[in-house]
Design a protein around this motif. Structure first.
Motif, PDB file in Angstrom:
ATOM      1  N   ALA A   1     -22.947  69.198  -9.639  1.00 23.01           N
ATOM      2  CA  ALA A   1     -24.134  68.529  -9.109  1.00 23.01           C
ATOM      3  C   ALA A   1     -25.360  69.424  -9.251  1.00 23.01           C
ATOM      4  O   ALA A   1     -25.285  70.626  -8.990  1.00 23.01           O
ATOM      5  CB  ALA A   1     -23.906  68.174  -7.643  1.00 23.01           C
ATOM      6  N   ASP A   2     -26.490  68.824  -9.664  1.00 18.91           N
ATOM      7  CA  ASP A   2     -27.708  69.627  -9.817  1.00 18.91           C
ATOM      8  C   ASP A   2     -28.627  69.536  -8.590  1.00 18.91           C
ATOM      9  O   ASP A   2     -29.659  70.195  -8.525  1.00 18.91           O
ATOM     10  CB  ASP A   2     -28.464  69.226 -11.098  1.00 18.91           C
ATOM     11  N   GLY A   3     -28.285  68.689  -7.615  1.00 14.31           N
ATOM     12  CA  GLY A   3     -29.106  68.574  -6.402  1.00 14.31           C
ATOM     13  C   GLY A   3     -30.412  67.837  -6.639  1.00 14.31           C
ATOM     14  O   GLY A   3     -31.261  67.768  -5.746  1.00 14.31           O
ATOM     15  N   VAL A   4     -30.614  67.334  -7.841  1.00 20.07           N
ATOM     16  CA  VAL A   4     -31.848  66.592  -8.155  1.00 20.07           C
ATOM     17  C   VAL A   4     -31.482  65.140  -8.491  1.00 20.07           C
ATOM     18  O   VAL A   4     -31.945  64.191  -7.853  1.00 20.07           O
ATOM     19  CB  VAL A   4     -32.596  67.246  -9.347  1.00 20.07           C
ATOM     20  N   LEU A   5     -30.614  65.012  -9.490  1.00 14.06           N
ATOM     21  CA  LEU A   5     -30.172  63.678  -9.897  1.00 14.06           C
ATOM     22  C   LEU A   5     -28.748  63.423  -9.417  1.00 14.06           C
ATOM     23  O   LEU A   5     -28.380  62.297  -9.085  1.00 14.06           O
ATOM     24  CB  LEU A   5     -30.229  63.600 -11.433  1.00 14.06           C
ATOM     25  N   THR A   6     -27.970  64.492  -9.377  1.00 12.69           N
ATOM     26  CA  THR A   6     -26.564  64.357  -8.981  1.00 12.69           C
ATOM     27  C   THR A   6     -26.282  65.194  -7.741  1.00 12.69           C
ATOM     28  O   THR A   6     -26.888  66.259  -7.544  1.00 12.69           O
ATOM     29  CB  THR A   6     -25.649  64.814 -10.137  1.00 12.69           C
ATOM     30  N   PHE A   7     -25.356  64.709  -6.932  1.00 15.10           N
ATOM     31  CA  PHE A   7     -25.099  65.343  -5.631  1.00 15.10           C
ATOM     32  C   PHE A   7     -23.608  65.437  -5.399  1.00 15.10           C
ATOM     33  O   PHE A   7     -22.838  64.600  -5.889  1.00 15.10           O
ATOM     34  CB  PHE A   7     -25.776  64.528  -4.518  1.00 15.10           C
ATOM     35  N   ASP A   8     -23.201  66.451  -4.640  1.00 15.00           N
ATOM     36  CA  ASP A   8     -21.770  66.547  -4.332  1.00 15.00           C
ATOM     37  C   ASP A   8     -21.449  65.613  -3.166  1.00 15.00           C
ATOM     38  O   ASP A   8     -22.341  65.020  -2.547  1.00 15.00           O
ATOM     39  CB  ASP A   8     -21.351  68.000  -4.097  1.00 15.00           C
ATOM     40  N   LYS A   9     -20.163  65.502  -2.874  1.00 14.27           N
ATOM     41  CA  LYS A   9     -19.740  64.526  -1.868  1.00 14.27           C
ATOM     42  C   LYS A   9     -20.309  64.852  -0.486  1.00 14.27           C
ATOM     43  O   LYS A   9     -20.713  63.958   0.248  1.00 14.27           O
ATOM     44  CB  LYS A   9     -18.204  64.458  -1.822  1.00 14.27           C
TER      45      LYS A   9
END
Ligand code: SF4
Length: 561
Positions: free
Chosen positions: A453-461
């Motif tokens: 996850a990049d914390g911008v477009l994608t996120f962890d659970k």
């Protein structure tokens, strides 16, 4: 301590669209009957108590769906629903179906009839449920929140009601000072509308044989984020459905983007749980989906503000359980009222609740709540437009058994043949977990690397669980019951690589070092993260996970999902 006994005439278990529409319709039918009694010579019904039992702290907090709604059922329920303030986010204005490949996309030149959303509306199921609850309360319906129905109360095959969960038990199973035994909620008839894989319904299915002779139910897990983007980047009323990437063509599912306003998108992904891959990850699939250039462009400069997940009963007409027994009806997702081909269930949930209400009304007039009388509900379903719609899609999910590319011509054939599949009718089905294969058979070189996850477009659970507002009292017994955790550390680890770590969209299941056995792992259950999607109860290959209701009020606190 005395157990409280509450007696209602009719109770709906679950404050979603089926239960609330059922309660509203029943109250309207009774009011109309009594108002006309003098002129028709009918005997008026006495004052009756209608209750809706809801496990969340407030109605709508656990409500989760796509959601594009066909307004047909709500129009029947309340023709003036718009004037009464029904929360519609937008009418559908643009409708696209796109086939995704890793770096490219292909927009279909036409929208297949089943996916045509002309005349449909985008809604938040949580907001819709909240509004339905106010309409029900105006009609005198009792809405009991923080009331999780946990076990059926059966006597000689007759459902007397449901028992709610105890309160005030600590994580070791001891009574705290706040201990309160669950209440027995009794009713002449109980309509179960608990959502997919209902807790009480699952127990009744085996106790009463409700699924005997039926195809097994098959599920997908839907995962969704609500994104706030710079004004003008979202398009109010725009609907996009996608096929293929990032799923392998052998796995059922697809993505969606719905525009609520010029700055809000729903972006979600449904992943079939009837897949061979033990690393199948519905949350991970949503994250990958957002990295496609077409989807990433829609989300640029924005951020997610809400998250949720739920299981979706995809099996269709042949997977619906028997819908009645003595003192019992099933409606909504619990009864399998979902049209997988149209990606819709809210209108069927509302209609099933209404049909249940009509049957209950007839039973009240006859003072007969036996299975023989309540069987009329199945006839009503079969003869309604909801039954016709479900029968027309009765082989839809089965067409995906051979993967996406053979499903496309098969479902196209079905559409023009009234639901008949080129390979036949009522083809043999399978439970979601039955198709899982051992890890080495699917990934001979080991598990694929997870998306970082990049914390911008994608996120962890965990970041997404935070956005779901999920809260549970930590000092209570785990509501996720694993019958034998030694299976997790040994057999499952070896055979499937612990698929619960992948399919749970809330990071509830973790294999952590076992301090008592060097080099060994043991299962850790982070139950307080659970968003109540029911995926683990469905997809566990050994079927040893049972999802039960946590203490009343615990769970997600969905906002505008
Ligand atoms: Fe869903 Fe089970 Fe995970 Fe809870 S523990 S979020 S029900 S998969």
């Amino acid at each position: 301590m005395e157990r409280e006994v509450l007696e209602f005439d009719v109770q709906f278990v679950g404050g979603g669209p089926a239960g609330l529409a059922g309660a509203i319709h029943l109250a309207d039918l009774i009011a109309k009957h009594n108002a006309n009694a003098a002129s028709t010579g009918a005997t008026p019904l006495p004052e009756l108590t209608i209750a809706v039992l809801e496990k969340a702290a407030e109605v709508g907090a656990h409500g989760f769906s796509g959601a594009v709604m066909d307004p047909r059922a709500i129009r029947e329920l309340m023709p003036d629903y718009v004037a009464k303030g029904c929360p519609i986010e937008s009418e559908v204005t643009h409708d696209d179906v796109v086939v995704l490949f890793e770096k490219s996309s292909f927009r279909l030149p036409f929208v297949p009839p089943a996916l045509d959303n002309h005349g449909n509306v985008i809604v938040s199921l949580g907001e819709l449920s909240k509004w339905l609850a106010t309409q029900a309360e105006e009609r005198g319906v009792l809405i009991a929140t923080e009331t999780p129905a946990q076990t059926p109360l059966l006597e000689d095959g007759k459902l007397l009601g449901v028992r709610t969960g105890d309160k005030g038990i600590d994580k070791h199973g001891n009574r705290k000072g706040t201990y309160q035994p669950g209440a027995d909620c009794l009713a002449k008839v109980t309509v179960l509308c608990e959502g997919p894989r209902g807790t009480v319904a699952k127990q009744l299915e085996s106790a009463l044989g409700l699924t005997a002779g039926k195809q097994p139910q098959v599920y997908a897990t839907g995962v969704k984020e609500l994104w706030e983007v710079p004004a003008g980047r979202a398009q109010k009323g725009r609907v996009i459905h996608t096929l293929n990437w990032p799923l392998p063509s052998s796995t059922f599912g697809g993505g969606f983007v719905y525009g609520l306003s010029d700055s809000l998108w729903y972006v979600g992904f449904a992943t079939g749980l009837d897949t061979a891959d033990p690393t199948n990850d519905p949350h991970g699939n949503l994250q990958r989906f957002k990295t496609h250039p077409m989807i990433a462009a829609l989300l640029e400069g924005g951020k997610p503000i809400a998250y949720g997940a739920k299981a979706i009963p995809e099996g269709g007409w042949y997977s619906m359980p028997k819908l009645y027994a003595d003192g019992l009806l099933l409606a909504g997702d619990t009864g399998g009222f979902l049209n997988g081909g149209r990606l819709k269930g809210i209108h069927l949930a509302i209609k099933s609740g209404m049909l249940a209400a009509e049957q209950v009304f007839e039973s009240l007039l006859a003072n007969d709540f036996t299975a023989a009388k309540l069987a009329g509900y199945e006839t009503r379903v079969a003869q309604s437009w909801a039954g016709a719609e479900l029968k027309g899609m009765r082989n839809f999910h089965q067409a995906f058994d051979g993967g996406l590319w053979t499903a496309l011509p098969r479902t196209g054939f079905q559409m023009y043949m009234g639901g008949l599949d080129p390979l036949g009718d009522g083809l043999k089905g399978h439970s979601s977990h039955e198709r899982m294969k051992p890890l080495r058979a699917v990934h001979p070189n080991g598990k694929p690397a997870p998306l970082k996850a990049d914390g911008v477009l994608t996120f962890d659970k965990l970041a997404d669980v935070y956005l779901s507002g999920t809260m549970h009292d930590e000092d209570q017994p785990s509501h996720l019951q694993v019958a034998d955790t030694s299976v997790c550390a040994t057999k499952c680890r070896e055979e499937y690589g612990n698929p619960c770590q992948h399919f749970c969209p809330a990071n509830v299941y973790e294999m952590v070092p076992d301090p008592e056995r060097e080099g060994a792992l043991k299962l850790q259950i982070n139950a307080s993260n659970c968003v109540h999607c029911k995926t683990c109860d469905i997809a566990d290959p050994y079927q040893i996970i049972t999802w039960t209701t946590p203490e009343g009020g615990g769970g997600p606190s969905y906002k505008r999902l």
